[in-house]
Design a protein around this motif. Structure first.
Motif, PDB file in Angstrom:
ATOM      1  N   PHE A   1     -72.904 -57.300  28.210  1.00 17.59           N
ATOM      2  CA  PHE A   1     -73.108 -57.461  26.743  1.00 17.59           C
ATOM      3  C   PHE A   1     -72.472 -58.856  26.020  1.00 17.59           C
ATOM      4  CE2 PHE A   1     -72.710 -52.399  26.665  1.00 17.59           C
ATOM      5  CZ  PHE A   1     -74.048 -52.429  27.007  1.00 17.59           C
ATOM      6  N   ALA A   2     -71.249 -59.044  26.666  1.00 17.67           N
ATOM      7  CA  ALA A   2     -70.654 -60.350  26.313  1.00 17.67           C
ATOM      8  C   ALA A   2     -71.268 -61.373  26.266  1.00 17.67           C
ATOM      9  CB  ALA A   2     -69.230 -60.518  26.803  1.00 17.67           C
ATOM     10  N   GLN A   3     -72.032 -61.687  27.517  1.00 17.54           N
ATOM     11  CA  GLN A   3     -72.974 -62.811  27.803  1.00 17.54           C
ATOM     12  C   GLN A   3     -73.940 -62.978  26.759  1.00 17.54           C
ATOM     13  OE1 GLN A   3     -74.423 -62.973  31.667  1.00 17.54           O
ATOM     14  NE2 GLN A   3     -76.413 -64.018  31.143  1.00 17.54           N
ATOM     15  N   VAL A   4     -74.774 -61.924  26.389  1.00 18.66           N
ATOM     16  CA  VAL A   4     -75.723 -61.602  25.597  1.00 18.66           C
ATOM     17  C   VAL A   4     -75.444 -62.047  24.112  1.00 18.66           C
ATOM     18  CG1 VAL A   4     -77.549 -60.130  24.599  1.00 18.66           C
ATOM     19  CG2 VAL A   4     -77.304 -60.201  26.941  1.00 18.66           C
ATOM     20  N   LEU A   5     -74.294 -61.322  23.800  1.00 20.11           N
ATOM     21  CA  LEU A   5     -73.597 -61.716  22.268  1.00 20.11           C
ATOM     22  C   LEU A   5     -73.441 -63.268  22.345  1.00 20.11           C
ATOM     23  CD1 LEU A   5     -72.262 -60.572  19.910  1.00 20.11           C
ATOM     24  CD2 LEU A   5     -70.311 -60.370  21.118  1.00 20.11           C
ATOM     25  N   LYS A   6     -72.778 -63.827  23.045  1.00 11.83           N
ATOM     26  CA  LYS A   6     -72.557 -65.401  23.228  1.00 11.83           C
ATOM     27  C   LYS A   6     -73.767 -66.018  22.981  1.00 11.83           C
ATOM     28  CE  LYS A   6     -69.555 -68.647  25.005  1.00 11.83           C
ATOM     29  NZ  LYS A   6     -68.773 -68.846  23.894  1.00 11.83           N
ATOM     30  N   ASP A   7     -74.578 -65.750  23.931  1.00 11.45           N
ATOM     31  CA  ASP A   7     -75.805 -66.510  24.218  1.00 11.45           C
ATOM     32  C   ASP A   7     -76.694 -66.669  22.928  1.00 11.45           C
ATOM     33  OD1 ASP A   7     -74.972 -67.416  26.642  1.00 11.45           O
ATOM     34  OD2 ASP A   7     -76.379 -66.028  27.813  1.00 11.45           O
ATOM     35  N   GLU A   8     -77.018 -65.069  22.385  1.00 13.21           N
ATOM     36  CA  GLU A   8     -77.895 -65.078  21.149  1.00 13.21           C
ATOM     37  C   GLU A   8     -77.219 -65.315  19.989  1.00 13.21           C
ATOM     38  OE1 GLU A   8     -81.073 -63.982  21.303  1.00 13.21           O
ATOM     39  OE2 GLU A   8     -80.850 -64.021  23.631  1.00 13.21           O
ATOM     40  N   ALA A   9     -76.104 -65.505  19.809  1.00 10.28           N
ATOM     41  CA  ALA A   9     -75.501 -66.194  18.633  1.00 10.28           C
ATOM     42  C   ALA A   9     -75.935 -67.404  18.125  1.00 10.28           C
ATOM     43  CB  ALA A   9     -73.752 -65.984  18.732  1.00 10.28           C
ATOM     44  N   HIS A  10     -76.212 -68.400  19.278  1.00 12.99           N
ATOM     45  CA  HIS A  10     -76.568 -69.561  19.233  1.00 12.99           C
ATOM     46  C   HIS A  10     -78.090 -69.777  18.596  1.00 12.99           C
ATOM     47  CE1 HIS A  10     -73.260 -70.580  22.120  1.00 12.99           C
ATOM     48  NE2 HIS A  10     -73.086 -71.532  21.245  1.00 12.99           N
ATOM     49  N   ASN A  11     -78.625 -68.779  18.828  1.00 11.79           N
ATOM     50  CA  ASN A  11     -80.197 -68.582  18.199  1.00 11.79           C
ATOM     51  C   ASN A  11     -80.368 -67.766  16.904  1.00 11.79           C
ATOM     52  OD1 ASN A  11     -80.989 -69.851  20.593  1.00 11.79           O
ATOM     53  ND2 ASN A  11     -81.166 -67.826  21.723  1.00 11.79           N
ATOM     54  N   TRP A  12     -79.181 -67.326  16.354  1.00 10.54           N
ATOM     55  CA  TRP A  12     -79.302 -66.688  15.155  1.00 10.54           C
ATOM     56  C   TRP A  12     -79.649 -67.386  14.042  1.00 10.54           C
ATOM     57  CZ3 TRP A  12     -81.109 -62.160  13.815  1.00 10.54           C
ATOM     58  CH2 TRP A  12     -80.852 -61.528  12.427  1.00 10.54           C
ATOM     59  N   PRO A  13     -80.421 -67.578  13.179  1.00  9.20           N
ATOM     60  CA  PRO A  13     -80.575 -68.512  12.203  1.00  9.20           C
ATOM     61  C   PRO A  13     -79.621 -68.469  10.826  1.00  9.20           C
ATOM     62  CG  PRO A  13     -82.334 -66.806  12.245  1.00  9.20           C
ATOM     63  CD  PRO A  13     -81.662 -66.844  13.224  1.00  9.20           C
ATOM     64  N   GLU A  14     -79.107 -67.237  10.738  1.00  7.81           N
ATOM     65  CA  GLU A  14     -78.354 -67.173   9.622  1.00  7.81           C
ATOM     66  C   GLU A  14     -76.869 -67.861   9.790  1.00  7.81           C
ATOM     67  OE1 GLU A  14     -77.792 -63.605   7.395  1.00  7.81           O
ATOM     68  OE2 GLU A  14     -79.616 -62.710   8.249  1.00  7.81           O
ATOM     69  N   PHE A  15     -76.568 -67.942  11.060  1.00  5.34           N
ATOM     70  CA  PHE A  15     -74.949 -68.665  11.477  1.00  5.34           C
ATOM     71  C   PHE A  15     -75.245 -69.951  11.152  1.00  5.34           C
ATOM     72  CE2 PHE A  15     -74.130 -65.040  14.658  1.00  5.34           C
ATOM     73  CZ  PHE A  15     -73.895 -64.152  13.810  1.00  5.34           C
ATOM     74  N   ASN A  16     -74.128 -70.625  10.556  1.00  6.04           N
ATOM     75  CA  ASN A  16     -73.950 -72.159  10.673  1.00  6.04           C
ATOM     76  C   ASN A  16     -73.092 -72.553  11.920  1.00  6.04           C
ATOM     77  OD1 ASN A  16     -71.027 -71.441  10.677  1.00  6.04           O
ATOM     78  ND2 ASN A  16     -71.068 -71.483   8.318  1.00  6.04           N
ATOM     79  N   SER A  17     -73.022 -73.691  12.358  1.00  7.67           N
ATOM     80  CA  SER A  17     -72.628 -73.983  13.333  1.00  7.67           C
ATOM     81  C   SER A  17     -71.286 -73.401  13.808  1.00  7.67           C
ATOM     82  CB  SER A  17     -72.468 -75.463  13.432  1.00  7.67           C
ATOM     83  OG  SER A  17     -71.547 -76.075  12.374  1.00  7.67           O
ATOM     84  N   GLU A  18     -70.362 -73.115  13.134  1.00  4.46           N
ATOM     85  CA  GLU A  18     -68.969 -72.594  13.533  1.00  4.46           C
ATOM     86  C   GLU A  18     -69.319 -71.199  13.696  1.00  4.46           C
ATOM     87  OE1 GLU A  18     -64.307 -72.077  11.758  1.00  4.46           O
ATOM     88  OE2 GLU A  18     -66.153 -72.620  10.677  1.00  4.46           O
ATOM     89  N   GLU A  19     -70.052 -70.671  13.113  1.00  5.93           N
ATOM     90  CA  GLU A  19     -70.460 -69.262  13.329  1.00  5.93           C
ATOM     91  C   GLU A  19     -71.122 -68.944  14.667  1.00  5.93           C
ATOM     92  OE1 GLU A  19     -70.858 -67.670   8.608  1.00  5.93           O
ATOM     93  OE2 GLU A  19     -72.466 -68.303   9.777  1.00  5.93           O
ATOM     94  N   LYS A  20     -72.065 -69.701  14.962  1.00  8.75           N
ATOM     95  CA  LYS A  20     -72.588 -69.591  16.503  1.00  8.75           C
ATOM     96  C   LYS A  20     -71.853 -69.574  17.581  1.00  8.75           C
ATOM     97  CE  LYS A  20     -76.975 -72.029  14.778  1.00  8.75           C
ATOM     98  NZ  LYS A  20     -77.992 -70.936  15.144  1.00  8.75           N
ATOM     99  N   GLU A  21     -70.728 -70.312  17.371  1.00 11.83           N
ATOM    100  CA  GLU A  21     -69.674 -70.421  18.469  1.00 11.83           C
ATOM    101  C   GLU A  21     -68.662 -69.026  18.534  1.00 11.83           C
ATOM    102  OE1 GLU A  21     -69.670 -72.638  20.646  1.00 11.83           O
ATOM    103  OE2 GLU A  21     -71.206 -73.620  19.609  1.00 11.83           O
ATOM    104  N   ILE A  22     -69.178 -67.984  18.945  1.00  9.77           N
ATOM    105  CA  ILE A  22     -68.520 -66.676  19.228  1.00  9.77           C
ATOM    106  C   ILE A  22     -67.622 -66.756  20.516  1.00  9.77           C
ATOM    107  CG2 ILE A  22     -68.864 -64.130  20.020  1.00  9.77           C
ATOM    108  CD1 ILE A  22     -70.830 -63.887  17.749  1.00  9.77           C
TER     109      ILE A  22
END
Length: 439
Positions: free
Chosen positions: A198-219
């Motif tokens: 779950f942690a791996q998927v959460l972290k990886d998919e955050a980079h692809n979420w269009p609503e997140f800015n660059s800081e938000e993508k770095e979970i």
């Protein structure tokens, strides 16, 4: 002066003992002899024990005993118990006999849900994270299909995944709070494997979420781990009988016994200094069966004591009432246990203990363990409000004192006979032993 050692884990067992002896045991041949005399004579069996943990140099033995005559849900069982404390098995056996003629113990599993969490840091808008999680949730379930396939065949698996905000306690702290069903397995490895995925998927998919800015993508994933607090993995055990059936041999009426017993329990409910000792007695019974069946008593202890403090105050795990002339005494505790996996399929005595219990399911083992805790507590409180705890305990402890003093078989026989008529204390045993030796 002792020196640090490099590569200790790579030494064989003989070399480890040789190093230990030279550094900390003053090259004492007797110490080395003691370590080796507890090795198993069967080399394969000893290797099995060696591989349970790391840097093994010997085996540490504890007594393996039996408490017979437990009538649980209409089924008569002998309960295996591993414990070194005097009077625990005797008290449990006495309670089993007492309640066996009064309908026995009733036990019921109320829930089997277990918990795991992915702890992470997210620096951004909460609403964005919530939308991301809602979209991601189905993918989280599908990501662990390879891990959960066999568990799902047995009726288990991942039950639910929640996003929880904890930013009021720690800046930017969130978690995936996950519920699991692990059936007859304790499930620690299964749960932790799912969480890490779950942690791996959460972290990886955050980079692809269009609503997140660059800081938000770095979970930032902090850790992924099961919880040993399982307030929804609960078992209840109870006994009941008409008040008049509680009358004591010493002359105390059933009504008087019930009144004193209920007040003793009430004190443990309101006074934490008493509650801790009260619950420790319960754990004497619980831990002994958990150990005998190859389960993790540290996890059980941590979870149960947290449960005892769930309302903000630490109090009794057992409760008692009298209603309509019926005395009722019960216990509810969280227990995450397994009857498959881990030591259950490896340790010969663990396999034998489970066979003694008629190869129980995890739920049935939960019931047995809870009953052992309830029986132990009944025996302890019964002694406290009648003869006092020391009378029975010290007579059971007598043999420990005699062994400490290296008493001979003839001395033991004479001392045991003497203290059938006298009160046992450490000093009185020593005095009587000295008299015998002087004669």
């Amino acid at each position: 002066m002792s020196q640090p050692v490099a590569g200790f884990s790579k030494l064989d067992k003989e070399e480890k003992i040789e190093w230990l002896s030279s550094q900390y045991l003053q090259d004492n041949p007797e110490a080395v002899k003691i370590l080796k005399q507890y090795w198993n004579e069967d080399p394969k069996l000893q290797q099995l024990h060696d591989e349970f943990t790391e840097n093994t140099i010997s085996n540490f033995y504890l007594p393996f005993g039996i408490a017979p005559n437990f009538l649980i849900n209409g089924k008569l069982l002998a309960i295996p118990m591993v414990i070194e404390e005097s009077s625990v098995i005797a008290a449990a056996s006495k309670a089993a006999k007492f309640w066996g003629s009064r309908g026995g113990f009733k036990a019921e599993v109320l829930g089997t849900k277990k918990i795991g969490q992915v702890h992470f840091i997210y620096s951004g808008e909460k609403q964005k994270l919530e939308r991301f999680f809602n979209k991601l949730k189905p993918q989280l379930f599908s990501s662990v299909k390879e891990i959960t396939r066999n568990m799902e065949k047995r009726g288990g698996g991942v039950l639910d995944i929640e996003l929880r905000e904890k930013t009021d306690s720690l800046a930017n702290y969130y978690q995936l709070h996950c519920n699991f069903e692990t059936k007859d397995s304790m499930g620690a490895n299964f749960i932790n494997s799912c969480l890490e995925k779950f942690a791996q998927v959460l972290k990886d998919e955050a980079h692809n979420w269009p609503e997140f800015n660059s800081e938000e993508k770095e979970i930032e994933i902090l850790m992924s781990i099961l919880s040993n607090y399982v307030p929804e993995c609960i078992v209840r055990a109870e006994v009941s009988c008409p008040v008049e059936e509680l009358s004591e041999e010493g002359g105390m009426s059933g009504a008087k016994f019930a009144s004193k017993f209920i007040r003793a329990i009430r004190i443990a409910e309101i006074e934490k200094y008493r509650a801790v000792t009260h619950n420790k007695g319960i754990m004497n019974g619980i831990d002994a069966v958990v150990l005998a069946t190859g389960n993790d008593f540290r996890a059980v202890e941590a979870g149960i004591h947290a449960y005892a403090a769930k309302d903000g105050n630490y109090n009794s795990l057992t409760h008692a009432t009298v209603e309509n002339g019926v005395f009722k005494f019960w216990l509810e505790v969280p227990l995450a246990l397994g009857t498959v996996g881990g030591l259950t399929s490896l340790h010969p005595l663990v396999k034998l203990a489970l066979e003694m219990l008629q190869k129980p399911s995890a739920g049935e083992l939960m019931e047995v363990v809870a009953v052992a805790g309830l029986a132990q507590n009944f025996g302890a409180v019964q002694s406290l409000i009648t003869t006092g705890i020391q009378q029975g305990h010290m007579k059971m402890h007598l043999m420990n004192i005699l062994n400490q003093q290296q008493a001979t078989p003839e001395e033991k026989k004479a001392i045991i006979e003497y203290f059938k008529r006298h009160t046992v204390s450490h000093s009185s045993v020593i005095n009587q032993l000295e008299k015998i030796r002087q004669q």
